[in-house]
Scaffold this motif. Structure first.
Motif, PDB file in Angstrom:
ATOM      1  N   ALA A 146       0.811  -1.215   0.000  1.00  0.00           N
ATOM      2  CA  ALA A 146       0.000   0.000   0.000  1.00  0.00           C
ATOM      3  C   ALA A 146       0.846   1.268   0.000  1.00  0.00           C
ATOM      4  CB  ALA A 146      -0.979   0.010   1.175  1.00  0.00           C
ATOM      5  N   VAL A 147       2.018   1.216  -0.641  1.00  0.00           N
ATOM      6  CA  VAL A 147       2.756   2.476  -0.828  1.00  0.00           C
ATOM      7  C   VAL A 147       2.148   3.172  -2.041  1.00  0.00           C
ATOM      8  CG1 VAL A 147       4.889   1.688   0.222  1.00  0.00           C
ATOM      9  CG2 VAL A 147       4.537   1.339  -2.210  1.00  0.00           C
ATOM     10  N   PHE A 148       2.163   4.495  -2.031  1.00  0.00           N
ATOM     11  CA  PHE A 148       1.527   5.250  -3.110  1.00  0.00           C
ATOM     12  C   PHE A 148       2.441   5.290  -4.329  1.00  0.00           C
ATOM     13  CE2 PHE A 148      -0.049   7.160   0.902  1.00  0.00           C
ATOM     14  CZ  PHE A 148      -1.351   6.698   0.797  1.00  0.00           C
ATOM     15  N   PRO A 149       1.979   4.737  -5.461  1.00  0.00           N
ATOM     16  CA  PRO A 149       2.840   4.649  -6.641  1.00  0.00           C
ATOM     17  C   PRO A 149       3.258   6.030  -7.156  1.00  0.00           C
ATOM     18  CG  PRO A 149       0.832   3.354  -6.948  1.00  0.00           C
ATOM     19  CD  PRO A 149       0.661   4.152  -5.696  1.00  0.00           C
ATOM     20  N   TRP A 150       2.437   7.066  -6.842  1.00  0.00           N
ATOM     21  CA  TRP A 150       2.698   8.399  -7.400  1.00  0.00           C
ATOM     22  C   TRP A 150       3.573   9.241  -6.491  1.00  0.00           C
ATOM     23  CZ3 TRP A 150      -2.110   6.205  -6.717  1.00  0.00           C
ATOM     24  CH2 TRP A 150      -2.734   6.483  -5.508  1.00  0.00           C
ATOM     25  N   LYS A 151       4.013   8.677  -5.378  1.00  0.00           N
ATOM     26  CA  LYS A 151       4.907   9.436  -4.500  1.00  0.00           C
ATOM     27  C   LYS A 151       6.273   8.761  -4.493  1.00  0.00           C
ATOM     28  CE  LYS A 151       1.519  11.490  -1.399  1.00  0.00           C
ATOM     29  NZ  LYS A 151       1.850  12.881  -1.685  1.00  0.00           N
TER      30      LYS A 151
END
Lengths: 260, 350
Positions: free
Chosen positions: A86-91
């Motif tokens: 659940a890490v944000f792909p866009w960050k």
């Protein structure tokens, strides 16, 4: 010892096409401050459900399950390390780790300083400017762990965090978790289906049964700390995992039959 | 004929014959066809066999090339084949196999394009790109109104401004509506069926209604609006899909780490929906171009669509093709522009 997690007769039911399903039934648990407790059980025993209730991602039907707040009201009660990272792909990696602090309005310089310190601890300083799509699954889970720790919650909730990783990466991350826990002594509730992982990491292992999910038994892990992978080859380790498996085997059989 | 050449081509897989034999076969094929006058009734078979021989020659050459030349060779192939097609077209058209009235040779199309670019059409008061080389002179003689007049006479500018203004007017509200539809179940249930029904309607079909609605049926209003409407539904529905398609665990992570409603929108939902939103924007841009060209066929005095249609009416086929070429360039250019924006807005997607 101060209690950090308190659950009394926690019960979760939800409607489905086959009628009401009881995911969790009269579950009791207390976790003391600085304790590392592992929840182990067959799939469908409600161990993840309980963790998600504590995290506020699901509601409880009956009973009580809460995290006891500490002295500092600004400190978040809990943060979750999800199995799916659940890490944000866009960050970027750095922005992901600084996410919780950013949401709480911590200034750029300060949150990046904290995030960088945690990235160094999980060995990812070099990858601070990478996007998640550019790093491996093991590295993504390190980012996820660093993100939770950087936010400094009262309780760390880990939902099968190493479940999606291959055996070698898993072993490396288990050692890293041990090392980090030695440094921080955070209160941790750790859900896993691996008895070995639970005994290696935890102070206490709570066994759960399925259908309905409830507590079956509890084992105190008195293996000396600091531990590492060598701990897994001691006779004490083997005795304990053996005893737990003895207790769990029939449960797993029952759960498999219920699913078939 | 072609079967025989293909068979000999296979024998020398390692020697220079690998690529030479098919080429010789091609020359023989073309010579025999021309001498016997087979072109008129058998052009399709000759073209097909010729294509097979060219493929065989290219494959043979590629097999004999050292590894480090493979990529340059493939790149050259990608450019050379279209050039070959153009050359074949040129030859077929000038030699009379293709009727040059319907299929003018590429050289004449390029000539027509040059004509359209440099010349001002006194009759309609238009030019293709608005004669930008006159801008300095106009600026000193007439000031800004003179420059505006240059823009107004340009077909390319007419089409481009309709597409861009219509696209923006349609896409921006569509992003908002799509976002709300993705987030709010009630709004979604209410609007989804209606939107899907209108979505399948060819927007060009509502152009007559728009001409009734606007006080000036022949002005820019209906044209820009029909582009906006056709972009709106595509972008709104894809934005909705983008918002709904965000991985639930990312939303949970967002709220677990304390994001409030606004932060959730800004840091999780918006970036999470962007990839699918851009899919919709790309489709909408293509549709916008189709719609505007069709509209310019029926109701316009300027624009590249008008240009195609006008030169059809006066049977100026080279200029018709030239105008089609301009439409292609516009399509490629606008898509490239959107891709640039995409790369700037989503740096994580390389």
């Amino acid at each position: 010892m101060t209690q950090k997690i308190v659950a009394l007769q926690a019960t979760k039911r939800y409607p489905s096409k086959a009628g009401m399903v009881t995911a969790l039934e009269g579950f009791d648990l207390t976790v003391a401050e600085g304790e590392f407790v592992c929840l182990v059980g067959p799939s469908g025993c409600g161990k993840s459900t309980f963790l998600r209730i504590l995290a506020g991602l699901e509601d409880l039907t009956v009973g009580e399950a809460r995290i006891v707040p500490g002295d500092d009201p600004r400190r978040p009660l809990n943060n979750v390390v999800f199995q799916e990272y659940a890490v944000f792909p866009w960050k970027t990696v750095l922005d992901n780790v600084a996410f919780g602090l950013q949401m709480r309005g911590v200034g750029k310089a300060e949150r990046y300083a904290v995030a960088e310190r945690w990235l160094t601890k999980v060995g990812l300083k070099r990858f601070a400017d990478y996007y998640p799509s550019q790093i491996s699954g093991g590295m993504k889970q390190r980012v996820s762990i660093a993100r939770a720790l950087a936010n400094d919650p009262e309780v760390l909730l880990m939902d099968e965090p190493l479940g999606a990783l291959d055996a070698q990466t898993r072993a490396v991350l288990q050692e890293e978790l041990l090392r980090i826990w030695e440094e921080t002594h955070k209160t941790v509730l750790y859900v896993t289906h691996s008895i070995e992982e639970a005994v290696l990491l935890g102070d206490r292992v709570v066994l759960m049964t399925a259908h309905p999910g409830t507590k079956k038994s509890e084992f105190v892990v008195d293996l000396p700390r600091p531990r590492d992978l060598a701990t897994t080859s001691t006779p004490e380790f083997a005795a304990l995992t053996g005893a737990i498996w003895e207790d769990l085997r029939d449960e797993v059989r029952r759960a498999m039959e219920a699913q078939a | 004929m072609s079967a025989g050449a293909a068979a000999t081509g296979r024998t020398g897989a390692r020697g220079p014959g690998a690529w030479l034999t098919p080429l010789v076969g091609l020359v023989v094929l073309l010579a025999v066809a021309s001498l016997l006058g087979l072109w008129r009734s058998w052009w399709w078979a000759i073209l097909g066999a010729g294509f097979v021989l060219v493929v065989l020659a290219a494959e043979g050459a590629s097999r004999r090339l050292p590894f480090r030349f493979q990529t340059p060779f493939e790149r050259a192939l990608a450019w050379l084949f279209p050039l070959l097609v153009l050359a074949a077209w040129e030859w077929l058209s000038t030699s009379g196999v293709l009727n040059p009235r319907w299929f003018p040779p590429p050289s004449r199309i390029v000539g027509a394009l040059w004509d359209l670019t440099v010349n001002y059409d006194r009759f309609s008061g238009t030019s293709l790109i608005g004669r930008p080389w006159l801008i300095p002179a106009r600026l000193t003689e007439q000031g800004w109104p003179g420059v505006v007049a240059l823009f107004n006479e340009s077909h390319v500018w007419a089409t481009l401004s309709r597409v861009i203004v219509g696209f923006v007017l349609g896409a921006v509200p569509a992003l908002l509506v799509g976002m709300v539809m993705g987030l709010n179940r009630t709004v979604r249930t209410m609007l989804d069926s209606t939107m899907s029904a209108i979505y399948v309607l060819p927007k060009i079909a509502i152009f007559p209604i728009l001409m009734l609605v606007f006080p000036d049926p022949f002005g820019e209003g209906p044209k820009v609006t029909v582009v906006a409407i056709s972009a709106f539904f595509l972008v709104a529905l894809s934005t909705m899909a983008g918002v709904q398609g965000i991985d639930k665990v990312l939303l949970q992570a967002g709220s677990n780490f304390g994001a409030n409603r606004w932060q959730m929108l800004r840091h999780v939902i918006l970036p999470g929906a962007l990839p699918i939103v851009f899919n919709g924007l790309r489709l909408a841009l293509g549709t916008a171009l189709i719609v505007i060209v069709a509209v310019e066929f029926v109701r316009a005095k300027t624009g590249v669509g008008y240009l195609v249609y006008y030169h059809w009416q006066v049977l100026g086929t080279p200029k018709m093709y030239a105008a089609l070429l301009v439409v292609m360039v516009l399509g490629v250019g606008l898509t490239a522009l959107l891709q640039l924006v995409e790369r700037l807005v989503m740096p994580w997607r390389r």
